[in-house]
Scaffold this active site. Structure first.
Site: not given
Length: 210
Positions: A82, A189, A191
């Site tokens: 991002c 994202h 994660e």
């Protein structure tokens, strides 16, 4: 014995903790990086999501911008998500209406400082505002096991890439992941989802050169 690479997460701003957890799950030794001497001790680096303008200013304030540029230019593996994707772009399009008005309705390049490293032009906030965030399954070249789960939060996309860069994922007709040599960037994202296969891919990239 499999080599365990030391991978830093740039800890100036953004979702640092989530990346540290994802990297540890991918069998890396993960640690936060805030100072040039900490950067010198890692084999690879993740630049997390957050606010790219703030992150860029803090990198200058902490004396990190030039060391980051030097390490990336020297071939250190780096992965940006991002805001991190924005900072790895060689050029950024400024999306603000005021800037477009000044340019006669065009799309001027932003004056924001970047680390660079990937031959791409990135448009900030391309997928919309915070309340337009969404989650989607994304096919990423080099990641086995089917699509990865990606969270798009005020996400950018790559408007275009140069000859040296490879598009590794597209969503909705837009480029959302790019790789160039030892540099990887995603507009989403991974994660935040518990799906750490992209981090495993990056860990393997670091392992191959460390």
């Amino acid at each position: 014995m499999t080599h365990t690479p030391v991978i830093g997460v740039l800890a100036l701003q953004g979702d640092v903790r989530e990346h540290l957890i994802a990297l540890a799950t991918a069998d890396a030794l993960a640690r936060p990086v805030r100072r040039p001497e900490e950067l010198a001790e890692v084999d690879g680096l993740v630049i997390p999501g957050g606010e790219s303008t703030t992150m860029s200013k803090l990198a200058v304030l902490f004396g990190m911008l030039e060391p980051l540029r030097e390490r990336v230019a020297a071939g250190m593996p780096v992965y940006g998500t991002c805001a991190g994707m924005i900072l790895l772009a060689d050029k950024i399009l400024d999306p603000s209406p005021a800037s477009q008005l000044r340019s006669g309705g065009g799309h001027p390049f932003s004056g924001q400082e970047t680390v660079g490293g990937i031959d791409m032009i990135v448009r900030r906030n391309a997928f919309g505002r915070q309340n337009e965030s969404f989650e989607a399954a994304v096919e990423v070249a080099g990641v086995p096991g089917g699509p990865v789960d990606g969270v798009f939060i005020r996400a950018p996309w790559a408007e275009s890439v140069g000859a040296r860069a490879e598009v590794v994922a597209v969503h909705g007709g837009h480029i959302v992941a790019v790789r160039q040599g030892n540099a990887l960037a995603t507009s989403f994202h991974p994660e935040l989802t518990g799906d750490h296969r992209v981090h495993a891919l990056f860990t393997d990239m670091v392992r191959s050169v460390s």
